[in-house]
Design an enzyme around this catalytic site. Structure first.
Site, PDB file in Angstrom:
ATOM      1  N   CYS A  88       0.711  -1.173  -0.131  1.00  0.00           N
ATOM      2  CA  CYS A  88      -0.016  -0.239  -0.031  1.00  0.00           C
ATOM      3  C   CYS A  88       0.808   0.973   0.023  1.00  0.00           C
ATOM      4  CB  CYS A  88      -0.947   0.001   1.176  1.00  0.00           C
ATOM      5  SG  CYS A  88      -1.980  -1.302   1.158  1.00  0.00           S
ATOM      6  N   CYS A 215     -14.280  -1.150   7.231  1.00  0.00           N
ATOM      7  CA  CYS A 215     -13.310  -1.227   6.229  1.00  0.00           C
ATOM      8  C   CYS A 215     -13.332  -0.407   5.388  1.00  0.00           C
ATOM      9  CB  CYS A 215     -13.815  -2.696   5.777  1.00  0.00           C
ATOM     10  SG  CYS A 215     -13.921  -4.147   6.968  1.00  0.00           S
ATOM     11  N   LYS A 342     -11.279   5.045   3.955  1.00  0.00           N
ATOM     12  CA  LYS A 342     -12.385   4.675   4.076  1.00  0.00           C
ATOM     13  C   LYS A 342     -13.469   5.103   3.176  1.00  0.00           C
ATOM     14  CE  LYS A 342     -15.709   3.040   6.899  1.00  0.00           C
ATOM     15  NZ  LYS A 342     -16.445   2.636   5.434  1.00  0.00           N
ATOM     16  N   HIS A 346      -9.671   3.013  -1.821  1.00  0.00           N
ATOM     17  CA  HIS A 346      -8.258   2.502  -1.861  1.00  0.00           C
ATOM     18  C   HIS A 346      -7.932   1.853  -2.989  1.00  0.00           C
ATOM     19  CE1 HIS A 346      -4.513   1.575  -0.179  1.00  0.00           C
ATOM     20  NE2 HIS A 346      -5.143   0.399   0.672  1.00  0.00           N
TER      21      HIS A 346
END
Lengths: 402, 485
Positions: A88, A215, A342, A346
């Site tokens: 990431c 998530c 959030k 992502h």
């Protein structure tokens, strides 16, 4: 003696697509969309870019190996383009390549672009990665997913500080509700509906104790930056200059997963990278000096413990700061003003650059409804991998000569 | 003196009340109502003949040095590999010696466990071997709503044969071999094919076992009255009694067939019953052990004074006591892969197992062997070329360090609903070991609601993945949370 990156490189242009389920766009369309905004913002011609770095994570889906996809999609003029992958942190890693190239004097103007096309796999969540942990690890690693891996922190934190798991969950719910409130104000965010803490707490369980709303969104998107030296930026007529104050990476060396002294309640890498970044940026009291942050809230618990690892909340006190609204948009240090992973979403390789995009716009007073008053320094943070084995990147940007 | 020097047993944790099968399936085949009493043991979804054999073998070897093993014999009709020494996987899990060892599979017949025992005893008798471990294990898949589904359970037992500190002296054996086919399983078939019960009862168990036991008594000059316990399998309760009657055995001297508490565990069953008998044996007791299948083996042992002091950590009694009721019939048939439930696209991932990487790392993966730095003493998993202790980082100075039998505690955990699992949520986390070291592992045999940080764990060798496409089964160690009370 190394002097660090502080004020050696300026960002002169940035671009970012709307993140989301971009069913009708491939990685090429996404890269072009981000790039066009970026180069228009920089006010340069494409042939002035001398080198480029591309950050992307999952080559099993997405763009395939090498940086050819970026070079071809953007029709770059046969320059050096390097694909970087560091989980990431891939987007920030691409930025680091471009920034270091300019700082070294190897080139005047460099491009960093991150992209991830995740929604071509046919199921929710990140692509399955059992074969991506390496041939040897594939023989014994647990049957883990990203939410499960990060969920481990909640049990570790709860045990270490004697905080009831339900209280940890409440603070996690505040984190998610806050990011939804911010994301609702952001036209480029993936998830734009505000949610209550109650809704977060009652969302279906994904990996104990993380519910669905703990998530982050799994999204398609791209973001990019064009960097040069502050001198060249001035010569290009830029007056309001955003410069890089710090750029740090820290990687696990196996102690968390194999050595007894890791408590399972914090990130060793973030703790170390943030200290190095503050030093590089000349920051002595981050709680007073950092104006705003975009941290890696892949899961609410990640943001929770990161507040301590960044040395902003004291160890064991993050829940109090979170519940006090310290990190809310109107708090002392707004965290995730753009909605964060959030709600902004992502797309792995793009995320680090997306965070910088928000900091850049905030510093230039271009953040619209989400504008924070007179920010000086913005911090971005990525955390790739798992709590017990990860890659952390931290960037600090601010006004040049401020 | 040669004979048994240690014993151990393993009955998997789950018990399925036969009434649950009846409630769900009697509509289809009402005859099963006739045998609705008691319960049977059910292997968890990640268990098979090899993993259960490993559990029994560790139970057996708890007080013994596995480095002294000359061979490991595995007896089973449900071996996961048709060509790859299954006993070799058990031996690797035991971190048993490779040099000088001779391991072997005994298969294709339910008396393979007793045959393997005779072979082990003969090897020791000949002086060629000193210490041979025999593990018998079966996890038989049965069609729904059949008598087999009612009768059969899962389990394993292990016997260590040798010449030192003998618990039960070997007093001889006798075998009858004949091609009596009560059931068979053709190559590549999933299920046993069975013949009429009445014939199996009367002409099979009811005739062949008495013939073999009588043969042994005649050969040895013993009389049935000399025998303190007679152990023979037979899942037909009436026939089990009739055999005793036929041979003139006092009913008190007949070892219970465990039908009510675990069912018939196949190849393992003679040894499972025998281990249960050893647990109660007194010095001087003579015990007959018979195995049935295409004939019958009979072995005779006499317990020595040492029998009193020996205790396997779990044994058969202990593992029978550690029962947890499986009340969900659908879960049972899913564990046995009798129904198709969707694992989703995420569950399709099926990375090939690198045999070269497995060979290099066989001690780590199968034996759960980590490293101890000889410079600083830090124990660590996985074993890597440089010591993990930050102040040390010495390269290449390690000795093997076994984690498999080390107790530990849960440091962090989760229950993951996203991870594809036969029994969601997938529970996993980090465990720390007494004596140092930690590992990031799957948990098994647990209910997420009972799992807590700090809870003690024991490690268990389990099936980790089944590659249906290539026919490969992968194994590793999982943590079993020890829920108290």
């Amino acid at each position: 003696m190394a002097t660090g990156i502080r004020d050696k490189v300026a960002i002169i242009g940035m671009g970012c697509t709307k993140f989301g389920e971009r069913w009708n766009d491939g990685p090429e369309e996404l890269m072009v969309e981000a790039f066009q905004e970026c180069i228009a913002d920089a006010g340069i011609e494409k042939n002035e870019i001398q080198a480029a770095w591309m950050g992307t994570c999952f080559d099993e889906v997405n763009v395939g190996k090498s940086a050819l996809s970026a070079s071809i999609a953007l029709r770059l003029p046969n320059i050096a383009v390097t694909r970087v992958e560091n989980f990431c942190a891939s987007g920030t890693e691409a930025f680091r390549g471009a920034v270091y190239a300019v700082a070294s004097g190897a080139c005047d103007i460099a491009l960093a672009i991150g992209v991830e096309k995740l929604k071509d796999i046919g199921y929710g969540g990140l692509p399955e990665f059992s074969a991506a942990v390496g041939t040897t690890n594939a023989l014994w690693f647990p049957n883990l997913t990203a939410p499960g891996g990060f969920a481990l922190l909640a049990s570790g934190y709860s045990a270490k500080y004697g905080v009831d798991i339900q209280d940890v969950k409440k603070a996690m719910a505040h984190i998610s509700a806050k990011s939804h409130a911010n994301g609702a104000k952001n036209p480029k965010a993936h998830l734009r509906r505000p949610v209550t803490e109650e809704q977060v707490l009652n969302s279906p369980m994904i990996a104990f104790p993380l519910g669905l709303f703990d998530c982050c969104g799994v999204s398609d998107g791209s973001a990019c930056a064009i960097v040069t030296t502050p001198e060249i930026a001035k010569s290009l007529g830029k007056t309001d200059i955003v410069s890089v104050k710090a750029l740090q990476l820290a990687l696990s060396n196996g102690t968390e997963i194999s050595y007894d002294d890791w408590d399972g309640a914090h990130f060793v890498t973030t703790t170390r990278a943030s200290t190095a970044a503050y030093k590089e940026a000349g920051i002595t009291n981050p709680r007073e000096e950092i104006s705003m942050m975009e941290v890696h809230d892949c899961f609410s618990i990640t943001e929770f413990v990161t507040m301590e690892d960044l040395h902003i909340s004291e160890r064991g006190t993050a829940a109090k700061d979170i519940m006090d609204g310290f990190y809310d948009l109107d708090g002392k240090i707004p965290c995730q003003p753009d909605g964060g992973l959030k709600c902004f979403g992502h797309p792995i390789g793009a995320s680090g650059l997306r965070m910088l995009y928000e900091m850049y716009n905030q510093l230039l007073g271009k953040a619209g409804e989400r504008q924070i008053k007179d920010p000086k320094l913005g911090l971005t943070h990525n955390l790739g991998g798992f709590p017990m084995m990860n890659v952390c990147s931290i960037a600090i940007v601010g006004r040049y000569e401020a | 003196m040669i004979g048994i020097t240690a014993y151990g047993g393993y009955i998997p944790r789950y018990r399925l009340s036969r009434m649950v099968i009846v409630q769900n399936m009697a509509w289809y085949f009402p005859v099963i109502m006739a045998v609705a009493g008691g319960e049977k043991s059910v292997a968890n979804w990640d268990e098979d003949a090899i993993s259960m054999a490993v559990a029994a073998a560790y139970d057996c070897m708890a007080l013994k040095d596995r480095k002294n093993l000359d061979g490991v014999y595995l007896a089973s009709t449900t071996m996961p590999f048709a060509d790859r020494l299954n006993a070799g996987i058990v031996a690797a899990a035991l971190n048993a010696p490779e040099e000088g060892a001779m391991n072997a599979d005994f298969s294709a017949c339910l008396k393979a466990g007793t045959t393997a025992s005779i072979a082990a005893l003969q090897a020791i008798e000949s002086g060629r071997k000193n210490s041979v471990l025999v593990a018998a294990s079966d996890q038989r898949k049965t069609k729904m709503a059949t008598m087999y589904d009612m009768f059969l359970g899962d389990g394993a037992a292990a016997l260590l044969f040798g010449r030192d500190d003998v618990l039960a002296e070997f007093k001889g054996s006798y075998s009858v071999n004949c091609d009596f086919i009560d059931h068979y399983k053709g190559y590549g078939k999933e299920f046993d094919y069975t013949w009429e019960e009445r014939w199996v009862r009367d002409e099979g168990y009811g005739k062949i076992i008495p013939e073999a036991i009588s043969g042994f008594l005649k050969q040895s000059g013993m009389s049935i009255g000399d025998i303190a316990k007679v152990v023979y399998p037979c899942y037909f309760g009436g026939t089990h009694k009739d055999i005793a009657k036929k041979l003139g055995i006092d009913p008190a001297r007949v070892q219970n067939n465990l039908h009510n508490v675990c069912g018939d565990t196949g190849t393992a069953h003679p040894l499972v019953m025998f281990v249960a008998a050893l647990e109660d044996a007194q010095p001087g007791d003579k015990i007959l052990l018979a195995g049935f299948g295409q004939g019958c083996d009979v072995l005779c042992f006499e317990a020595t004074d040492k029998i009193k002091a020996f205790k396997a950590p779990a044994g058969i009694k202990g593992s029978l006591a550690g029962r947890v009721e499986l009340t969900n019939y659908q879960k049972y048939i899913k564990f046995r892969d009798l129904i198709v439930a969707d694992l989703g696209i995420r569950g399709e991932a099926n990375p090939n197992t690198s045999l070269t990487a497995l060979w290099r790392n066989r001690k780590m993966v199968l034996g759960f062997v980590g490293a101890k730095c000889t410079k600083c003493g830090t124990v660590q998993f996985p074993p890597l070329p440089m010591c993990v202790k930050p102040e040390c980082n010495t390269a290449g100075e390690f000795e093997d360090y076994e984690f498999a039998n080390k107790p530990g505690n849960i440091q962090v955990f989760t229950g993951d609903m996203l991870a594809p699992s036969v029994d969601p949520p997938a529970v996993y986390g980090i465990v720390t070991f007494e004596g140092g070291g930690k590992a990031f592992v799957d948990f098994t045999d647990c209910d997420l609601n009972q799992v807590k940080v700090g809870m003690p764990i024991k490690m268990s060798f389990r099936r980790r993945n089944v590659d249906e496409m290539r026919g490969f089964t992968g194994y590793f160690w999982k943590a079993v949370p020890q829920v108290q009370g």
